[in-house]
Write an enzyme that holds these catalytic residues in place. Sequence first.
Site, mmCIF file in Angstrom:
data_model
loop_
_atom_site.group_PDB
_atom_site.id
_atom_site.type_symbol
_atom_site.label_atom_id
_atom_site.label_comp_id
_atom_site.label_asym_id
_atom_site.label_seq_id
_atom_site.Cartn_x
_atom_site.Cartn_y
_atom_site.Cartn_z
ATOM 1 N N HIS A 138 7.580 22.420 22.746
ATOM 2 C CA HIS A 138 8.117 23.756 23.055
ATOM 3 C C HIS A 138 9.042 24.214 21.931
ATOM 4 C CE1 HIS A 138 10.162 27.132 24.928
ATOM 5 N NE2 HIS A 138 11.286 26.573 24.510
ATOM 6 N N HIS A 143 9.454 27.909 18.913
ATOM 7 C CA HIS A 143 10.610 28.565 18.264
ATOM 8 C C HIS A 143 10.588 28.544 16.733
ATOM 9 C CE1 HIS A 143 13.188 29.343 21.785
ATOM 10 N NE2 HIS A 143 12.820 28.180 22.272
ATOM 11 N N GLU A 184 12.830 33.727 24.508
ATOM 12 C CA GLU A 184 11.907 32.888 25.281
ATOM 13 C C GLU A 184 10.671 33.657 25.779
ATOM 14 O OE1 GLU A 184 13.862 29.124 24.986
ATOM 15 O OE2 GLU A 184 11.844 29.854 25.245
ATOM 16 N N SER A 203 4.385 28.763 23.637
ATOM 17 C CA SER A 203 4.126 27.322 23.816
ATOM 18 C C SER A 203 3.505 27.028 25.181
ATOM 19 C CB SER A 203 5.444 26.538 23.698
ATOM 20 O OG SER A 203 6.352 26.978 24.702
HETATM 21 N N1 HBI Z 1 20.021 23.384 24.249
HETATM 22 N N2 HBI Z 1 18.673 22.031 22.907
HETATM 23 C C1 HBI Z 1 18.869 23.202 23.568
HETATM 24 N N3 HBI Z 1 17.927 24.155 23.535
HETATM 25 C C2 HBI Z 1 18.078 25.348 24.181
HETATM 26 O O1 HBI Z 1 17.207 26.223 24.140
HETATM 27 C C3 HBI Z 1 19.278 25.572 24.898
HETATM 28 C C4 HBI Z 1 20.242 24.560 24.900
HETATM 29 N N4 HBI Z 1 21.380 24.737 25.584
HETATM 30 C C5 HBI Z 1 21.698 25.966 26.276
HETATM 31 C C6 HBI Z 1 20.592 26.954 26.243
HETATM 32 N N5 HBI Z 1 19.475 26.753 25.556
HETATM 33 C C7 HBI Z 1 20.702 28.222 27.047
HETATM 34 O O2 HBI Z 1 21.890 28.242 27.785
HETATM 35 C C8 HBI Z 1 20.641 29.473 26.177
HETATM 36 O O3 HBI Z 1 20.725 30.607 26.998
HETATM 37 C C9 HBI Z 1 21.769 29.476 25.223
HETATM 38 FE FE FE Z 2 13.175 27.500 24.181
#
Ligand code: HBI
Ligand code: FE
Length: 285
Positions: A138, A143, A184, A203
Amino acid sequence: MERSILTAVSNARQPRLRGDYSGARTDHTVEQNWSAYTAAEHSLWRKLYDRQMRLVPQYACEEFLHTLDRLDVSGGIPRFEAISRKLRRATGWELVAVPGLIPDLGFFEHLANRRFPVTNWLRRPQEAEYVVEPDVFHDFFGHVPLLFDPVYADYMAAYGAGGLKAARLDSLKHLARLYWYTVEFGLIRTPEGLRGYGAGLLSSSGELLYAVDSAEPRRVKFDLERLLRTEYRIDRFQDTYFVIDGFEQLIADTAPDFTPVYERIRRMPPIAPDEATWDDVVVRR
Ligand code: HBI
Ligand code: FE
């Protein structure tokens, strides 16, 4: 089905995440440990990649396809450092390996400094369609390609800075919706029709087709305030998708200071995921 990714995102604070956080540094990063991936994992990566390649040429935006083709990662799980060398030259971004979801502030801090956190483990074969937390497929397939697009890369860095500011304004819940409905699950209008640019769409096997083709969901022209008020469900396909005309619009429409917007919407009722509003500009397929 990528939907469940959000279960984890919304519960990112729960200690029951599956990655190995034991060796994580204070910035939540770890080594990718590429040599530890098994032949079976590289084979599952190829299977997931091939599945998406049957969909993305028709349903993903051109910027994504252009970069994915040049990345040449169909053969197995990529080495993050090799990709980072190319990515730094393109937009100043790099990849950092993480054990999975990390706390919001740590995540925003990385984005604001042009470091994209990529989970270092791959889902199991039986999770091909349905993975609870974002895995390397994913995070990378969904991304990373668009981080090579200069305008989108700027948007992602600005989002990170905005996240740090939203935290100070106690508005993370509102800002998370912007990540959700653009990064997303965002749709973009092109001369050839609607295309997906959100990672959760790109994804996934089921939702990319649904978001672009189905008559069911409501597709609404991007409107920042309406978006920030709109709640989302994390356990099913979207009822509402937001449509932009180009990545430049993401930059332009999110450039103003959000402080007054947060103040205004704090006093307004949220909009349900499946709710229509009078001002919606509906976008046709
Ligand atoms: N951590 N590794 C990772 N990947 C993410 O997409 C991610 C995260 N922590 C918080 C988060 N996304 C969401 O709270 C977003 O809205 C920021
Ligand atoms: Fe994501």
